[in-house]
Structures are given as structure tokens and as C-alpha cells.
Design a protein around this motif. Structure first.
Motif, PDB file in Angstrom:
ATOM      1  N   GLY A  55       0.837  -1.195   0.000  1.00 47.08           N
ATOM      2  CA  GLY A  55       0.000   0.000   0.000  1.00 47.08           C
ATOM      3  C   GLY A  55       0.875   1.250   0.000  1.00 47.08           C
ATOM      4  N   ASP A  56       0.231   2.408   0.025  1.00 46.19           N
ATOM      5  CA  ASP A  56       0.976   3.642   0.222  1.00 46.19           C
ATOM      6  C   ASP A  56       0.308   4.402   1.360  1.00 46.19           C
ATOM      7  OD1 ASP A  56      -1.360   4.716  -0.754  1.00 46.19           O
ATOM      8  OD2 ASP A  56      -0.393   6.095  -2.116  1.00 46.19           O
ATOM      9  N   VAL A 128      -5.239   3.748  -6.636  1.00 43.07           N
ATOM     10  CA  VAL A 128      -6.125   4.267  -5.593  1.00 43.07           C
ATOM     11  C   VAL A 128      -6.336   5.765  -5.775  1.00 43.07           C
ATOM     12  CG1 VAL A 128      -5.501   2.491  -3.900  1.00 43.07           C
ATOM     13  CG2 VAL A 128      -4.288   4.690  -3.878  1.00 43.07           C
ATOM     14  N   THR A 129      -7.451   6.228  -5.203  1.00 44.81           N
ATOM     15  CA  THR A 129      -7.741   7.658  -5.270  1.00 44.81           C
ATOM     16  C   THR A 129      -7.402   8.336  -3.936  1.00 44.81           C
ATOM     17  OG1 THR A 129     -10.012   7.264  -4.602  1.00 44.81           O
ATOM     18  CG2 THR A 129      -9.583   7.348  -6.968  1.00 44.81           C
ATOM     19  N   THR A 130      -6.806   7.570  -3.021  1.00 47.01           N
ATOM     20  CA  THR A 130      -6.354   7.996  -1.697  1.00 47.01           C
ATOM     21  C   THR A 130      -7.511   8.110  -0.720  1.00 47.01           C
ATOM     22  OG1 THR A 130      -4.369   9.056  -2.484  1.00 47.01           O
ATOM     23  CG2 THR A 130      -5.159   9.779  -0.341  1.00 47.01           C
ATOM     24  N   ALA A 131      -7.328   7.414   0.398  1.00 42.89           N
ATOM     25  CA  ALA A 131      -8.392   7.340   1.385  1.00 42.89           C
ATOM     26  C   ALA A 131      -8.310   8.456   2.424  1.00 42.89           C
ATOM     27  CB  ALA A 131      -8.338   5.980   2.079  1.00 42.89           C
ATOM     28  N   LYS A 147     -15.130  12.611  -3.630  1.00 39.02           N
ATOM     29  CA  LYS A 147     -14.834  11.291  -4.209  1.00 39.02           C
ATOM     30  C   LYS A 147     -15.095  11.180  -5.703  1.00 39.02           C
ATOM     31  CE  LYS A 147     -15.372   7.926  -1.525  1.00 39.02           C
ATOM     32  NZ  LYS A 147     -15.935   6.868  -0.676  1.00 39.02           N
ATOM     33  N   TYR A 151     -12.460  10.109  -8.654  1.00 40.60           N
ATOM     34  CA  TYR A 151     -12.584   8.996  -9.601  1.00 40.60           C
ATOM     35  C   TYR A 151     -12.617   9.495 -11.053  1.00 40.60           C
ATOM     36  CZ  TYR A 151     -12.740   5.197  -6.268  1.00 40.60           C
ATOM     37  OH  TYR A 151     -12.388   4.271  -5.316  1.00 40.60           O
ATOM     38  N   ALA A 205      -8.766  -0.857  -5.741  1.00 36.76           N
ATOM     39  CA  ALA A 205      -9.133  -1.181  -4.351  1.00 36.76           C
ATOM     40  C   ALA A 205     -10.100  -0.164  -3.764  1.00 36.76           C
ATOM     41  CB  ALA A 205      -7.875  -1.266  -3.479  1.00 36.76           C
ATOM     42  N   GLY A 206     -11.148   0.163  -4.486  1.00 34.76           N
ATOM     43  CA  GLY A 206     -12.166   1.087  -3.934  1.00 34.76           C
ATOM     44  C   GLY A 206     -13.493   0.360  -3.791  1.00 34.76           C
ATOM     45  N   GLN A 207     -14.303   0.819  -2.876  1.00 36.14           N
ATOM     46  CA  GLN A 207     -15.516   0.088  -2.516  1.00 36.14           C
ATOM     47  C   GLN A 207     -16.810   0.793  -2.893  1.00 36.14           C
ATOM     48  OE1 GLN A 207     -15.993  -3.010  -0.539  1.00 36.14           O
ATOM     49  NE2 GLN A 207     -14.245  -3.074  -1.890  1.00 36.14           N
ATOM     50  N   SER A 208     -16.769   2.114  -3.001  1.00 38.18           N
ATOM     51  CA  SER A 208     -17.990   2.901  -3.197  1.00 38.18           C
ATOM     52  C   SER A 208     -18.562   2.631  -4.587  1.00 38.18           C
ATOM     53  CB  SER A 208     -17.635   4.382  -3.085  1.00 38.18           C
ATOM     54  OG  SER A 208     -16.702   4.708  -4.107  1.00 38.18           O
ATOM     55  N   PHE A 223      -8.825  -5.692  -5.235  1.00 35.80           N
ATOM     56  CA  PHE A 223      -8.484  -5.970  -3.839  1.00 35.80           C
ATOM     57  C   PHE A 223      -9.585  -5.348  -2.988  1.00 35.80           C
ATOM     58  CE2 PHE A 223      -5.363  -4.397  -0.344  1.00 35.80           C
ATOM     59  CZ  PHE A 223      -5.757  -5.421   0.502  1.00 35.80           C
TER      60      PHE A 223
HETATM   61  C1  LIG Z   1      -8.399  -3.192   0.359  1.00 35.44           C
HETATM   62  C2  LIG Z   1      -8.106  -1.720   0.143  1.00 35.44           C
HETATM   63  C3  LIG Z   1      -6.770  -1.241   0.167  1.00 35.44           C
HETATM   64  C4  LIG Z   1      -6.488   0.116  -0.020  1.00 35.44           C
HETATM   65  N1  LIG Z   1      -5.189   0.566   0.024  1.00 35.44           N
HETATM   66  C5  LIG Z   1      -4.970   1.903  -0.065  1.00 35.44           C
HETATM   67  C6  LIG Z   1      -3.667   2.442   0.044  1.00 35.44           C
HETATM   68  O1  LIG Z   1      -2.684   1.730   0.232  1.00 35.44           O
HETATM   69  N2  LIG Z   1      -3.511   3.779  -0.045  1.00 35.44           N
HETATM   70  C7  LIG Z   1      -4.570   4.617  -0.223  1.00 35.44           C
HETATM   71  O2  LIG Z   1      -4.379   5.819  -0.293  1.00 35.44           O
HETATM   72  N3  LIG Z   1      -5.804   4.133  -0.347  1.00 35.44           N
HETATM   73  C8  LIG Z   1      -6.035   2.811  -0.265  1.00 35.44           C
HETATM   74  N4  LIG Z   1      -7.309   2.345  -0.383  1.00 35.44           N
HETATM   75  C9  LIG Z   1      -8.452   3.262  -0.591  1.00 35.44           C
HETATM   76  C10 LIG Z   1      -8.555   3.760  -1.980  1.00 35.44           C
HETATM   77  O3  LIG Z   1      -7.764   4.906  -2.056  1.00 35.44           O
HETATM   78  C11 LIG Z   1      -9.949   4.180  -2.380  1.00 35.44           C
HETATM   79  O4  LIG Z   1      -9.786   4.893  -3.518  1.00 35.44           O
HETATM   80  C12 LIG Z   1     -10.611   4.988  -1.294  1.00 35.44           C
HETATM   81  O5  LIG Z   1     -11.060   4.052  -0.363  1.00 35.44           O
HETATM   82  C13 LIG Z   1     -11.802   5.806  -1.734  1.00 35.44           C
HETATM   83  O6  LIG Z   1     -12.674   5.096  -2.542  1.00 35.44           O
HETATM   84  P1  LIG Z   1     -13.853   4.120  -2.136  1.00 35.44           P
HETATM   85  O7  LIG Z   1     -14.777   4.865  -1.247  1.00 35.44           O
HETATM   86  O8  LIG Z   1     -14.433   3.774  -3.478  1.00 35.44           O
HETATM   87  O9  LIG Z   1     -13.291   2.919  -1.420  1.00 35.44           O
HETATM   88  C14 LIG Z   1      -7.569   0.999  -0.216  1.00 35.44           C
HETATM   89  C15 LIG Z   1      -8.892   0.527  -0.251  1.00 35.44           C
HETATM   90  C16 LIG Z   1      -9.177  -0.811  -0.079  1.00 35.44           C
HETATM   91  C17 LIG Z   1     -10.623  -1.261  -0.128  1.00 35.44           C
END
Ligand SMILES: Cc1cc2nc3c(=O)[nH]c(=O)nc-3n(C[C@H](O)[C@H](O)[C@H](O)COP(=O)(O)O)c2cc1C
Length: 422
Positions: A55-56, A128-131, A147, A151, A205-208, A223
Motif C-alpha cells: 500500500g501507500d 487508488v484515489t487515496t483514502a 470522491k 474517480y 481497491a475502492g468500494q464505493s 483488492f
Molecule cells: C483493500 C483496500 C486497500 C487500499 N489501500 C490503499 C492504500 O494503500 N492507499 C490509499 O491511499 N488508499 C487505499 N485504499 C483506498 C482507496 O484509495 C480508495 O480509492 C478509497 O477508499 C476511496 O474510494 P472508495 O470509497 O471507493 O473505497 C484501499 C482501499 C481498499 C478497499
């Protein structure tokens, strides 16, 4: 032929349990040393894993009174690490997480092209788009874009990067690539031959809903968390429908949920081992970890009082709807903050946690695959490197004897290993 299991090793430096680094067989002091990465890379390759994943973490961790040394997972730059690990391994894939929110496509495409070229085609990109909203502060911004904007930029970013990779040619005349989008502008060219894999494997690796739509259009592997087999089946069915609707073949996309695990010679021993590791997390550590997960510093709150739901919802750095969904039931139950936090560390980041024997784990993995819950697993050892060693020495041979895991690598590239055509 029975369906094969794909294996990734998600190797956060100290393992996936917040208290795992305190285990007697953990070596947290090694996470800044080359010897450590060499040995865990070779270990995962000995276990015939498809890939290593890093990851980052782009956020500042020390801001606002947080005490990062207690909960931080030290994460070195994933591409630099994987390039070093690629030099001491021959076959295993190298998947690096790189954000489309805080970088530019030319530089990212160049780095993945380098990784793919120098490793003979073993690169993958976890897009990833960064959490974490605090990441913005490190990139000259006050706030992370919302968000759907992130995306939208990710879509353009990946199109621009793919355009560059596709334009490479060995005739010494790189074709210029111009990209004009709403979020991305690029004028660039990619000297040198086509990448060994054409493109690195694209992972998401995004869920939304926005994240799933992006994955359906783009990803070759996904993932995700899947707390139960039923959650896995529901996610995979949903993604298959979306991938078909996007005009792609769902079977060509590998779904790789996280799997944390604690192994011992009997189920009772594994549960006791798990409890012992969890006990290494004192209440204050659990509260700090919870605070990280909900984007709200809980340091000033009394562990014996109820969850400060209204304060959290008013002050969280994360999307309020997500945090409300996560906390409304426990808050309504009146559970004390400290007790809730101590429970929360038991499900690291929503991923499933297995406790049992190597045979039980092998059976469980085969059952999930045969039930259509996933195509493989992203293994997240509770602590490193001891728990990964147990997996490689004791679970891998069982999967191989069952004819579910390769005895050797089928070809030189990550695409060969994953069975994903260019
Ligand atoms: C299993 C998993 C691993 C992730 N790893 C990282 C990561 O290493 N670095 C990061 O900035 N975001 C990570 N994310 C989040 C992603 O940046 C994702 O784009 C963020 O959750 C926002 O989008 P979402 O709401 O669609 O999940 C991860 C998300 C999941 C589900």
C-alpha cells in the motif's frame, strides 16, 4: 481442471494487527532494512505467490496531537521497495499502490514502465484515489477533492498512462501522446520498446459505487474486504454484473479479498494465540487505532464514557455517511468507547480474520473459491515475518497437494502467473 487459487502477499512492514509488531516473533526493527525485504520477497516466491503488494500512505501522521509511533504502519515508498525486491527474486509479481489524486500520469507511467522493464514484466499498479483526507496537506492543498471528482480524475489518469505505454515502440521514434481531459492534460512520449507486459496489471481497491464503476471499466484484479463468504459472493456477483455491463469478460478479472490469519496446531491454540496478540494492544492503543479508522482524534475522550457519536459525526475528516453507518448501532447500544475500540481492533480494516489450523485454512480457502466468493486471496499476516513463514511452510503444501496451487511459475510475467491476457 479444478480452479486454481491466486495468492497475493500484502506486506505492510509490521503486519496487519495493530498490536502485531509487539509479538515475540515480529521484527519491527527490520522494516527499514534491505535484508528484511530480500528474505520476505524470497519467502513469498518460495510459497509460489502470484505477487507481493504494498500500500501507500501519503498522509501526515504526526499532526493534531496524534502519536503515530503507536499505531503507524511504517510504509516505505512501494515502487522503490518493489524494484529492490525484484532484483532478489525471479518470478513473483510486484504490485505497487500509487494514487491518481496526488501524482501526474507521465511520471507514474514512467515509473511503472521502468519497474516492468527491469523485472522482465512483473509490475502491477494498485490504482487508488487515496483514502486519508490528511494527505492533502502534504501536497499543498487544504482539502482532498470529493470522491466522484477523484474517480473522474482517476479515469482520465489511467487513460493517459495507458496511451503512453501503448505508444512505446522499439524503432527509436516514440510517438508523441497528447491527452486533453477535464482533469488531466499531458503532452509526452515514451522512448524505448513496448513494456514486457504491454501494460502493468491494473488493480483497483475502492468500494464505493464510484469505485466499483471505475473497477468495472478498468481493473484486471480487485483488492477488497470480504468479512464473510456471503459478503464475498455478493461483492463478486455485483462486480461481475458491472463488468459485463461495461462490455468486458468478468472471468478475466480476478477478485482478491483480504485474509488475515492466525495459525496454530489446533483451533484452541490459534484462538489463544490470537487473544494473546490482541492483549498486546492496550486500551489506549485501541482507541488511537479507532481514531485513525474514523478520521477523528479520540485522545481527549474518556474510555469509560459512551462513544462520542455526535462529536465524531460533526468532526470526522472522513465522509460522514460512512462513519455514521459504521458507528450508529454500537453508539445506540451504549457500549463504552474503550470497550468498543478493543473490539474494533479484532477486525483489521474490515477484512476477514481466520483462526485455526493450516488444514482448516486450506479447506476454507478452497471452499471460498468453489463457492464463487473470490478468485484468490490477499494474505495479510497478523505479524511479520513469523506468521507468513507458517503459511508458506504449512498451508502452501496443502494447497499444492490438493492441486489448487501451482508447483512452479508458468512463465516470466505477472500476466502469465495471473492468467490475465494483455
Ligand atoms: C483493500 C483496500 C486497500 C487500499 N489501500 C490503499 C492504500 O494503500 N492507499 C490509499 O491511499 N488508499 C487505499 N485504499 C483506498 C482507496 O484509495 C480508495 O480509492 C478509497 O477508499 C476511496 O474510494 P472508495 O470509497 O471507493 O473505497 C484501499 C482501499 C481498499 C478497499
Amino acid at each position: 481442471m479444478t480452479k486454481q487459487i491466486h495468492l497475493w502477499a500484502f506486506l505492510q512492514g509490521i503486519g496487519h494487527y495493530p498490536s502485531g509488531w509487539r509479538h515475540a516473533d515480529a521484527t519491527p526493527q527490520d522494516v527499514f532494512s534491505m535484508d528484511y525485504y530480500k528474505s520476505v520477497g524470497q519467502l513469498a516466491e518460495r510459497g509460489r505467490f502470484d505477487s507481493i503488494v504494498f500500500g501507500d500512505q501519503l498522509q501526515s501522521r504526526g499532526a493534531n496531537g496524534h502519536t503515530p509511533e503507536r499505531v503507524a504502519i511504517p510504509t516505505l515508498d512501494p515502487i522503490a521497495l518493489l524494484a529492490a525486491m525484484g532484483a532478489v527474486t525471479k518470478h513473483i509479481g510486484l504490485v505497487a499502490t500509487v494514487s491518481t489524486t496526488y501524482f501526474e500520469p507521465e511520471a507514474v507511467a514512467e515509473r511503472f514502465a521502468t519497474l516492468d522493464r527491469i523485472t522482465g514484466g512483473r509490475a502491477g499498479w494498485n490504482i487508488v484515489t487515496t483514502a486519508h483526507p490528511a494527505s492533502a496537506w502534504n501536497f499543498g492543498q487544504d482539502e482532498m477533492p470529493e470522491k466522484s471528482t477523484r474517480y473522474a480524475r482517476a479515469n482520465e489518469f489511467v487513460e493517459a498512462a495507458c496511451g503512453l505505454w501503448d505508444s512505446a515502440s522499439s524503432d527509436g521514434n516514440p510517438a508523441p501522446v497528447q491527452y486533453r481531459g477535464e482533469h488531466i492534460t499531458m503532452d509526452a512520449s515514451m522512448p524505448g520498446p513496448l513494456l514486457p507486459q504491454g501494460r502493468p496489471i491494473l488493480v483497483q481497491a475502492g468500494q464505493s459505487p464510484d469505485g466499483r464503476a471505475f473497477a468495472a471499466a478498468t481493473a484486471e484484479a480487485i483488492f477488497c474486504p470480504a468479512p464473510t463468504k456471503e459478503d464475498g459472493i455478493a461483492f463478486r456477483n455485483d462486480m461481475h454484473a458491472r463488468i459485463s455491463a461495461a462490455g468486458r469478460d468478468p472471468e478475466a478479472v480476478k477478485i482478491m479479498p483480504g485474509l488475515s490469519f492466525i495459525l496454530a496446531d489446533s483451533e484452541e491454540e490459534a484462538i489463544a494465540k490470537d487473544e494473546a496478540i490482541l492483549d498486546l494492544a492496550d486500551e489506549a492503543l485501541c482507541i488511537e487505532y479507532l481514531g485513525e479508522s474514523i478520521g477523528f482524534w479520540l485522545g481527549g475522550h474518556d474510555p469509560k464514557e459512551p462513544i462520542p457519536f455526535d462529536d465524531i459525526v460533526a468532526g470526522t475528516e472522513f465522509p460522514v455517511a460512512d462513519i455514521t453507518r459504521m458507528l450508529e448501532k454500537p453508539a445506540a447500544s451504549g457500549i463504552a468507547l474503550g470497550e468498543f475500540a478493543s473490539k474494533h481492533v479484532r477486525t483489521p480494516r474490515g477484512h476477514t480474520v481466520f483462526r485455526g489450523t493450516p488444514q482448516q485454512l486450506a479447506d476454507r480457502m478452497i471452499d471460498w473459491i468453489d463457492s464463487g466468493a473470490c478468485d484468490g486471496f490477499t494474505l495479510q499476516p497478523a505479524y511479520m515475518p513469523g506468521e507468513l513463514e507458517i503459511f508458506v511452510d504449512q498451508v502452501v503444501p496443502l494447497l499444492q497437494q490438493a492441486g489448487r496451487l501451482r508447483l512452479d511459475y508458468p512463465g516470466p510475467t505477472l500476466r502469465d502467473t495471473m492468467g490475465i491476457a494483455a
